[in-house]
Design an enzyme around this catalytic site. Sequence first.
Site, short mmCIF file in Angstrom:
data_model
loop_
_atom_site.label_atom_id
_atom_site.label_comp_id
_atom_site.label_asym_id
_atom_site.label_seq_id
_atom_site.Cartn_x
_atom_site.Cartn_y
_atom_site.Cartn_z
N TYR A 38 39.91 44.64 45.17
CA TYR A 38 39.15 45.12 44.03
C TYR A 38 40.07 45.77 43.01
CZ TYR A 38 34.92 44.07 46.55
OH TYR A 38 33.92 43.41 47.22
N PHE A 39 39.89 45.36 41.76
CA PHE A 39 40.70 45.88 40.66
C PHE A 39 40.13 47.18 40.10
CE2 PHE A 39 41.94 41.35 40.05
CZ PHE A 39 43.31 41.51 40.03
#
Length: 174
Positions: A38-39
């Site tokens: 996840y960014f």
Amino acid sequence: MIEAEVKIRARGSPGDVIDWFKKMGFREVGECFEEDHYFTHPCRDFKSTDEALRYRIEKCNDSVKYFLTYKGPRRSMGVVKVRDEIEVGFDQSTFASLIEVFRRLGFVDRYVVRKRRIAMSKPGLLAYIDIVEDLGLFVELEGILDEEITKKIVSSEWFSGFVGKTYLEMLLEK
């Protein structure tokens, strides 16, 4: 595309849950290991906007697939979670270059969720039996969830409650 899903915490063994779904007419489609990264970004707080941007590495048998996925804010309809979802698949070299572009733009792949996923299906409904690292056993259902199957799920020995949070949210709370 619109994603509509129900997430359920399960108890017992994955084999027991798989056997239950088989008795309900589902067939086993396959098993994969998924690693979701996840960014985060310094100019957009995905937590406060209830959005997610992630890349997934999916290993099934001898193949590896790469996906980039945007998930929009959730809209709850009872136990069903609905949100916009855009997913694009890439080959390995394109994927590596794309991730590098995101990193150079300030995105950081900060959080990782790892799971073993067994996919099962019957017409109109998909069931994913997920064994999530550091969280345990879950079932995700996508498709048309009628009242009859819902009652059977709730009364099953493996049912341990509906979950409104994502795997990432649950991991961050630990």
